[in-house]
Write a protein that holds these residues in place. Structure first.
Motif, mmCIF file in Angstrom:
data_model
loop_
_atom_site.group_PDB
_atom_site.id
_atom_site.type_symbol
_atom_site.label_atom_id
_atom_site.label_comp_id
_atom_site.label_asym_id
_atom_site.label_seq_id
_atom_site.Cartn_x
_atom_site.Cartn_y
_atom_site.Cartn_z
ATOM 1 N N GLY A 52 53.507 -49.224 46.947
ATOM 2 C CA GLY A 52 54.407 -49.038 48.426
ATOM 3 C C GLY A 52 54.733 -50.263 48.937
ATOM 4 O O GLY A 52 54.559 -51.196 48.665
ATOM 5 N N LYS A 53 55.571 -49.854 50.067
ATOM 6 C CA LYS A 53 56.040 -51.056 50.913
ATOM 7 C C LYS A 53 56.154 -50.533 52.501
ATOM 8 O O LYS A 53 56.086 -49.405 52.635
ATOM 9 C CB LYS A 53 57.265 -51.609 50.639
ATOM 10 C CG LYS A 53 58.434 -50.492 50.793
ATOM 11 C CD LYS A 53 59.932 -50.924 50.560
ATOM 12 C CE LYS A 53 61.013 -49.903 50.591
ATOM 13 N NZ LYS A 53 60.784 -48.812 49.944
ATOM 14 N N ARG A 55 57.664 -46.457 47.619
ATOM 15 C CA ARG A 55 58.691 -47.236 46.876
ATOM 16 C C ARG A 55 58.598 -48.497 46.772
ATOM 17 O O ARG A 55 59.723 -49.072 47.276
ATOM 18 C CB ARG A 55 60.005 -46.467 46.727
ATOM 19 C CG ARG A 55 60.198 -44.930 46.613
ATOM 20 C CD ARG A 55 59.972 -44.748 44.939
ATOM 21 N NE ARG A 55 60.915 -45.109 43.952
ATOM 22 C CZ ARG A 55 62.156 -44.893 43.707
ATOM 23 N NH1 ARG A 55 62.247 -43.554 44.001
ATOM 24 N NH2 ARG A 55 62.971 -45.508 42.731
ATOM 25 N N ALA A 80 63.114 -44.314 54.689
ATOM 26 C CA ALA A 80 62.136 -43.870 53.961
ATOM 27 C C ALA A 80 62.453 -42.833 53.034
ATOM 28 O O ALA A 80 61.965 -42.664 51.896
ATOM 29 C CB ALA A 80 60.823 -43.831 54.805
ATOM 30 N N ARG A 91 61.664 -50.790 45.593
ATOM 31 C CA ARG A 91 63.136 -50.596 46.187
ATOM 32 C C ARG A 91 62.906 -51.418 47.697
ATOM 33 O O ARG A 91 62.718 -50.649 48.606
ATOM 34 C CB ARG A 91 63.298 -49.288 46.268
ATOM 35 C CG ARG A 91 63.534 -48.474 45.038
ATOM 36 C CD ARG A 91 64.121 -47.260 44.927
ATOM 37 N NE ARG A 91 65.636 -47.426 45.434
ATOM 38 C CZ ARG A 91 66.523 -46.212 45.561
ATOM 39 N NH1 ARG A 91 66.313 -45.264 45.558
ATOM 40 N NH2 ARG A 91 67.764 -46.764 46.015
ATOM 41 N N ASP A 106 56.369 -46.291 52.842
ATOM 42 C CA ASP A 106 56.721 -45.293 52.045
ATOM 43 C C ASP A 106 56.126 -45.755 50.440
ATOM 44 O O ASP A 106 55.762 -47.069 50.553
ATOM 45 C CB ASP A 106 58.269 -45.229 51.685
ATOM 46 C CG ASP A 106 59.213 -46.323 51.308
ATOM 47 O OD1 ASP A 106 58.925 -46.896 50.038
ATOM 48 O OD2 ASP A 106 60.050 -46.941 52.077
ATOM 49 N N GLY A 125 63.076 -44.392 49.789
ATOM 50 C CA GLY A 125 61.521 -44.633 49.412
ATOM 51 C C GLY A 125 60.901 -43.387 49.090
ATOM 52 O O GLY A 125 59.779 -43.356 48.846
#
Length: 160
Positions: free
Chosen positions: A136-137, A99, A68, A102, A97, A72
């Motif tokens: 985010g992811k 991002r 992360a 990604r 995070d 991230g």
């Protein structure tokens, strides 16, 4: 003028003793602190230090937090660690995070600095990623509280 004492009950948020969530700065120090606090939470939940599954969980947290921070990170944004004991005898680890574009992928190539998800894949019973809106992811992994395949408790006890 008289004063009256009025009691106001302030509702407390519903929390479970089997869940932990904390925000961290997207720095190496934040990743280290995430691992240290995860370890202390596992101890508070009764996991014996130094057991096979305890060490696996600590390493998975460390790898996901490091990812992360490394992959991230956005300036001014941190990452979130979530831990939850599941009824099936597993620990769910989630690292969120900002991002979302990604996405992680475990590479079987032994490149320097690229083995984190190979380690997660080897130690976790399952792992994956899902979107965290708006951008985010969340990368998650589940570590069994018992040794996989054998059925014997890790370090003597099943953690609940």
């Amino acid at each position: 003028m008289t004063s009256e004492s009025v009691e106001i009950e302030i509702p407390q948020p519903a929390t479970s003793a089997t869940q932990f969530t904390q925000l961290f700065s997207a720095t190496r120090r934040g990743a280290r602190l995430a691992r240290l606090l995860a370890v202390e939470q596992l101890v508070a939940w009764g996991w014996p230090r130094g057991g096979e599954r305890f060490d696996a969980a600590a390493l998975v947290v460390a790898e996901l937090a490091a990812n992360a921070v490394t992959h991230g990170r956005l300036d001014g944004r941190g990452f979130r660690l979530g831990l939850a004991l599941l009824p099936a005898g597993r620990l769910r680890i989630e690292v969120t995070d900002p991002r979302g574009e990604r996405l992680p992928a475990a590479s079987r190539e032994a490149v320097e600095g690229g083995r984190g998800l190979i380690i997660v894949d080897a130690l976790a019973a399952d792992w994956g990623v899902h979107p965290y809106p708006p951008s985010g992811k969340t990368v998650w992994a589940e570590v069994s509280a018992t040794r996989t395949g054998i059925g014997y408790p890790a370090s003597g006890d099943i953690c609940q």
